[in-house]
Scaffold this motif. Structure first.
Motif, PDB file in Angstrom:
ATOM      1  N   SER A  90       0.678  -1.283   0.032  1.00 30.29           N
ATOM      2  CA  SER A  90       0.221  -0.003  -0.006  1.00 30.29           C
ATOM      3  C   SER A  90       0.908   1.304   0.148  1.00 30.29           C
ATOM      4  N   ILE A  91       2.229   1.055   0.239  1.00 31.71           N
ATOM      5  CA  ILE A  91       3.186   2.065   0.121  1.00 31.71           C
ATOM      6  C   ILE A  91       3.449   2.138  -1.269  1.00 31.71           C
ATOM      7  N   SER A 214      -3.621  -0.046   4.250  1.00 34.68           N
ATOM      8  CA  SER A 214      -2.920   1.227   4.443  1.00 34.68           C
ATOM      9  C   SER A 214      -3.191   1.866   5.937  1.00 34.68           C
ATOM     10  N   VAL A 217      -0.308  -0.049   8.049  1.00 35.66           N
ATOM     11  CA  VAL A 217       0.899   0.803   7.892  1.00 35.66           C
ATOM     12  C   VAL A 217       1.110   2.005   8.723  1.00 35.66           C
ATOM     13  N   MET A 277      12.628   0.708   3.660  1.00 36.00           N
ATOM     14  CA  MET A 277      11.479   1.602   2.673  1.00 36.00           C
ATOM     15  C   MET A 277      12.481   1.897   1.497  1.00 36.00           C
ATOM     16  N   VAL A 282      11.143   2.689  -2.436  1.00 33.29           N
ATOM     17  CA  VAL A 282      10.280   3.917  -1.975  1.00 33.29           C
ATOM     18  C   VAL A 282      10.836   4.861  -2.122  1.00 33.29           C
ATOM     19  N   THR A 286       9.219  10.317  -0.038  1.00 33.47           N
ATOM     20  CA  THR A 286       7.917   9.779   0.669  1.00 33.47           C
ATOM     21  C   THR A 286       8.332   8.777   1.553  1.00 33.47           C
ATOM     22  N   LEU A 290       6.710  10.114   5.373  1.00 36.35           N
ATOM     23  CA  LEU A 290       5.662   9.162   6.266  1.00 36.35           C
ATOM     24  C   LEU A 290       6.671   8.926   7.743  1.00 36.35           C
ATOM     25  N   TYR A 297      -0.669  11.965   7.480  1.00 37.74           N
ATOM     26  CA  TYR A 297      -0.782  11.071   6.484  1.00 37.74           C
ATOM     27  C   TYR A 297      -1.980  11.192   5.500  1.00 37.74           C
ATOM     28  N   PRO A 303       1.165   7.941  -1.390  1.00 42.82           N
ATOM     29  CA  PRO A 303       1.910   6.692  -0.493  1.00 42.82           C
ATOM     30  C   PRO A 303       1.279   6.080   0.124  1.00 42.82           C
ATOM     31  N   VAL A 304       0.202   6.510   1.034  1.00 44.06           N
ATOM     32  CA  VAL A 304      -0.630   5.916   1.936  1.00 44.06           C
ATOM     33  C   VAL A 304      -2.017   6.128   1.500  1.00 44.06           C
TER      34      VAL A 304
END
Length: 347
Positions: A90-91, A214, A217, A277, A282, A286, A290, A297, A303-304
């Motif tokens: 989900s990232i 998400s 996360v 990440m 990633v 980003t 995070l 968020y 990203p999420v």
């Protein structure tokens, strides 16, 4: 192996037979090897599954911050249980597909990675799973044991901790059957040369508050920032403390739990998660956003994806007054219809 009508394997498939099957499955493909200087430090954790189980996302970087090497090979969601790989994907940009060479490189630079099973790792397991499905032996204790332990054995681990769930949302509903599985897994792991231990944990309620890829996360990131729920931290420190004790990094479980807690509360584990990440695809911007102390968020947007999932507003055993809100649902457009809302409220 003889099979009864209910799918259980006949008695007589003792520890020696399970060991032989597990060892042959492990040897059916690539077995990882590590630098000599990592001896005694390569560890992993396996959970038999649950709802809201986001332990791996916090535990892997915490262990790396404590000096361990964590080549965590995880799975996707199965039935009602969530999958660690689905959560991480989900990232945007997070790549769970890494070769053995890439895993080695990430472990060398970061100390942990969370990846999917490679094609060359225990290929016999994929073949046997299809056979188990066709012969109604998916729930066979010897075959479950061989499937789990063979994959961990192929990681060439120094130590393995198992989180075996029991309860309404677990594979095994009662404590006795979960204990039997734990004993089988520990015995097989030790026979393969891994120091193996198991913890039995209840799965009658969601771990933490959030359910959904998400959302989980986000809750993991909040935990890594020292703002996580107590039950999640309890599992993280217990499982991590056991592993540190098994590697000889600490003298006892209490010291191990303190060391894992310090890695989380002090921010070292968060730094490892950010580095993991970035190492797995990633974008730097980003990952930094995070992991920032006051990350919004919602504004991160892509990203999420905050759109799907459930968030519990109360804890198990908490008194709830009539009419009080106890669950918040996060959804994508279009909004639920009046009929759908009425059905949810009528449950």
């Amino acid at each position: 192996m003889r099979r009864h009508a209910d799918g259980d394997l006949a008695e007589g498939n003792g520890p020696e037979e399970v060991e032989t099957l597990t060892r042959e499955m492990m040897s059916s493909g690539e077995v990882m090897s590590w630098p000599k200087e990592w001896a005694g430090l390569v560890v992993d954790k396996h959970s038999t599954g649950g709802v809201g189980d986001k332990v791996s996302l916090v535990l892997a970087p915490a262990l790396a911050a404590c000096g361990c090497k964590v080549p965590m090979i995880s799975g996707r969601g199965l039935a009602h249980t969530g999958g660690t790989l689905d959560k991480l994907e989900s990232i945007p940009g997070f790549n769970i597909h890494q070769s053995a060479a890439q895993i080695l490189e990430i472990l060398g630079s970061v100390g942990c990675c969370i990846v999917g099973q490679t094609e060359s790792l225990v290929p016999a397991d994929r073949v046997l799973y299809d056979l188990r499905d066709a012969t109604s032996t998916v729930n066979s204790l010897p075959l479950i044991t061989a499937s789990i332990v063979s994959k961990k054995g192929a990681e060439s681990l120094s130590a393995l901790v198992l989180d075996v769930k029991f309860g309404r949302a677990a594979l095994y509903k009662d404590l006795d059957s979960a204990r039997e599985l734990a004993q089988s897994l520990v015995h097989a792991g030790n026979l393969l040369g891994m120091r193996t231990a198991a913890a039995l944990s209840c799965m009658d309620a969601v771990i933490g508050r959030c359910v959904g890829n998400s959302l989980e996360v986000m809750e993991s990131l909040e935990t890594l920032k020292g703002r996580g729920p107590e039950d999640l931290m309890e599992l993280v420190t217990t499982l991590g403390g056991l592993l540190l004790q098994m590697t000889g990094s600490v003298s006892d479980l209490s010291e191990g739990r303190r060391k894992i807690s310090d890695a989380v509360i002090g921010g070292a584990a968060l730094s490892k998660f950010q580095a993991m990440m970035e190492a797995q695809g990633v974008a730097n911007e980003t990952a930094r956003s995070l992991c920032s102390a006051h990350s919004d968020y919602y504004s991160v947007g892509e990203p999420v994806n905050h759109s799907v999932g459930a968030e519990l507003l109360v804890s198990l055993g908490q008194r709830v007054s009539k009419g009080a809100s106890w669950l918040r649902l996060h959804f994508e457009t279009p909004r639920p219809t009046a009929d759908q809302i009425a059905r949810l409220q009528g449950r």
